[in-house]
Design a protein around this motif. Structure first.
Motif, PDB file in Angstrom:
ATOM      1  N   TYR A 135       5.484  -3.837  68.451  1.00  0.00           N
ATOM      2  CA  TYR A 135       4.879  -3.730  69.215  1.00  0.00           C
ATOM      3  C   TYR A 135       3.491  -2.876  69.120  1.00  0.00           C
ATOM      4  O   TYR A 135       3.595  -2.229  68.596  1.00  0.00           O
ATOM      5  CB  TYR A 135       5.619  -3.348  70.541  1.00  0.00           C
ATOM      6  N   MET A 136       2.024  -3.384  69.821  1.00  0.00           N
ATOM      7  CA  MET A 136       1.458  -2.904  69.578  1.00  0.00           C
ATOM      8  C   MET A 136       1.082  -2.567  71.167  1.00  0.00           C
ATOM      9  O   MET A 136       0.334  -3.235  71.578  1.00  0.00           O
ATOM     10  CB  MET A 136      -0.100  -3.674  69.268  1.00  0.00           C
ATOM     11  N   ASP A 137       0.684  -1.001  70.994  1.00  0.00           N
ATOM     12  CA  ASP A 137       0.078  -0.424  72.636  1.00  0.00           C
ATOM     13  C   ASP A 137      -1.635  -1.033  72.547  1.00  0.00           C
ATOM     14  O   ASP A 137      -1.992  -1.772  71.908  1.00  0.00           O
ATOM     15  CB  ASP A 137       0.422   0.559  72.849  1.00  0.00           C
ATOM     16  N   SER A 138      -0.947  -0.672  73.960  1.00  0.00           N
ATOM     17  CA  SER A 138      -3.171  -0.374  74.540  1.00  0.00           C
ATOM     18  C   SER A 138      -4.396   0.198  73.783  1.00  0.00           C
ATOM     19  O   SER A 138      -4.785  -0.366  73.456  1.00  0.00           O
ATOM     20  CB  SER A 138      -3.220  -0.589  75.854  1.00  0.00           C
ATOM     21  N   GLU A 139      -3.710   1.701  72.070  1.00  0.00           N
ATOM     22  CA  GLU A 139      -4.017   1.676  71.957  1.00  0.00           C
ATOM     23  C   GLU A 139      -4.150   1.439  70.591  1.00  0.00           C
ATOM     24  O   GLU A 139      -4.680   1.988  69.870  1.00  0.00           O
ATOM     25  CB  GLU A 139      -3.988   3.310  72.114  1.00  0.00           C
TER      26      GLU A 139
ATOM     27  N   PHE B 176       6.853  -4.745  78.457  1.00  0.00           N
ATOM     28  CA  PHE B 176       6.185  -5.401  76.848  1.00  0.00           C
ATOM     29  C   PHE B 176       5.337  -6.373  77.067  1.00  0.00           C
ATOM     30  O   PHE B 176       6.023  -7.451  77.316  1.00  0.00           O
ATOM     31  CB  PHE B 176       7.111  -5.629  75.978  1.00  0.00           C
ATOM     32  N   LYS B 177       4.015  -6.385  76.901  1.00  0.00           N
ATOM     33  CA  LYS B 177       2.974  -7.148  77.339  1.00  0.00           C
ATOM     34  C   LYS B 177       3.695  -8.443  76.078  1.00  0.00           C
ATOM     35  O   LYS B 177       3.519  -8.541  74.592  1.00  0.00           O
ATOM     36  CB  LYS B 177       1.685  -7.197  76.474  1.00  0.00           C
ATOM     37  N   LYS B 178       3.868  -9.691  76.254  1.00  0.00           N
ATOM     38  CA  LYS B 178       4.281 -10.927  75.513  1.00  0.00           C
ATOM     39  C   LYS B 178       3.485 -10.857  74.021  1.00  0.00           C
ATOM     40  O   LYS B 178       3.768 -10.378  73.121  1.00  0.00           O
ATOM     41  CB  LYS B 178       4.692 -12.329  75.513  1.00  0.00           C
ATOM     42  N   GLU B 179       2.005 -11.010  74.440  1.00  0.00           N
ATOM     43  CA  GLU B 179       0.636 -11.068  73.144  1.00  0.00           C
ATOM     44  C   GLU B 179       0.536  -9.983  72.416  1.00  0.00           C
ATOM     45  O   GLU B 179       0.534  -9.879  71.584  1.00  0.00           O
ATOM     46  CB  GLU B 179      -0.453 -11.992  74.144  1.00  0.00           C
TER      47      GLU B 179
ATOM     48  N   LEU C  19       3.745  -8.013  68.298  1.00  0.00           N
ATOM     49  CA  LEU C  19       3.867  -8.922  66.870  1.00  0.00           C
ATOM     50  C   LEU C  19       4.969  -9.399  65.715  1.00  0.00           C
ATOM     51  O   LEU C  19       4.769 -10.387  65.498  1.00  0.00           O
ATOM     52  CB  LEU C  19       3.138  -7.952  66.119  1.00  0.00           C
ATOM     53  N   ALA C  20       6.483  -9.316  66.229  1.00  0.00           N
ATOM     54  CA  ALA C  20       7.398  -9.491  65.526  1.00  0.00           C
ATOM     55  C   ALA C  20       8.611  -9.768  66.437  1.00  0.00           C
ATOM     56  O   ALA C  20       8.697  -8.369  66.847  1.00  0.00           O
ATOM     57  CB  ALA C  20       7.881  -8.752  63.852  1.00  0.00           C
ATOM     58  N   ILE C  21       9.405 -10.632  66.066  1.00  0.00           N
ATOM     59  CA  ILE C  21      10.812 -10.058  67.236  1.00  0.00           C
ATOM     60  C   ILE C  21      11.868 -10.498  66.165  1.00  0.00           C
ATOM     61  O   ILE C  21      11.847 -11.610  65.128  1.00  0.00           O
ATOM     62  CB  ILE C  21      10.651 -10.882  67.776  1.00  0.00           C
ATOM     63  N   HIS C  22      13.273 -10.064  66.348  1.00  0.00           N
ATOM     64  CA  HIS C  22      14.129 -10.455  65.329  1.00  0.00           C
ATOM     65  C   HIS C  22      15.558  -9.771  66.392  1.00  0.00           C
ATOM     66  O   HIS C  22      15.682  -8.639  66.615  1.00  0.00           O
ATOM     67  CB  HIS C  22      14.002 -10.908  63.878  1.00  0.00           C
ATOM     68  N   PRO C  23      17.219 -10.201  66.606  1.00  0.00           N
ATOM     69  CA  PRO C  23      17.615  -9.970  66.476  1.00  0.00           C
ATOM     70  C   PRO C  23      18.600  -8.590  66.413  1.00  0.00           C
ATOM     71  O   PRO C  23      18.562  -8.913  65.151  1.00  0.00           O
ATOM     72  CB  PRO C  23      18.802 -10.528  66.907  1.00  0.00           C
ATOM     73  N   VAL C  24      19.502  -8.123  66.516  1.00  0.00           N
ATOM     74  CA  VAL C  24      20.182  -7.189  65.692  1.00  0.00           C
ATOM     75  C   VAL C  24      21.140  -7.186  65.583  1.00  0.00           C
ATOM     76  O   VAL C  24      21.551  -8.100  65.810  1.00  0.00           O
ATOM     77  CB  VAL C  24      19.732  -5.216  66.847  1.00  0.00           C
ATOM     78  N   ARG C  25      20.721  -6.505  64.454  1.00  0.00           N
ATOM     79  CA  ARG C  25      22.613  -7.766  63.773  1.00  0.00           C
ATOM     80  C   ARG C  25      24.176  -6.718  64.577  1.00  0.00           C
ATOM     81  O   ARG C  25      23.969  -5.564  64.411  1.00  0.00           O
ATOM     82  CB  ARG C  25      22.762  -7.417  62.416  1.00  0.00           C
TER      83      ARG C  25
END
Length: 74
Positions: free
Chosen positions: A19-23, A54-57, A60-66
């Motif tokens: 995730y990329m925050d506002s800063e 969390f803003k969807k935009e 940056l990346a997402i995946h399920p935790v194993r």
């Protein structure tokens, strides 16, 4: 991405997000989806130990935790 959010919400499965925050700081978080809106998700953040928005935009990346062996047996 939305399908993964929906599946996580239904199954109460953890997701790993970058995730990329506002800063423009980039963090990696383990979350569990609580609510899905058009442009945001509400999720319990395991690193902050509270529900965060969390803003969807900005995801940056997402995946399920194993699942580990103990979670699979439960």
């Amino acid at each position: 991405m939305n399908q993964l959010f929906q599946k996580s919400l239904q199954d109460r499965r953890k997701l790993e997000i970058v995730y990329m925050d506002s800063e423009n700081n980039i963090t990696q978080r383990t979350v569990r989806i609580v609510k899905i809106d058009d442009d945001r998700i509400l999720a319990f953040c395991y690193s902050k130990k509270k529900v965060r928005s969390f803003k969807k935009e900005n995801i940056l990346a997402i995946h399920p935790v194993r699942l580990n062996q103990y979670e699979m047996e439960a």
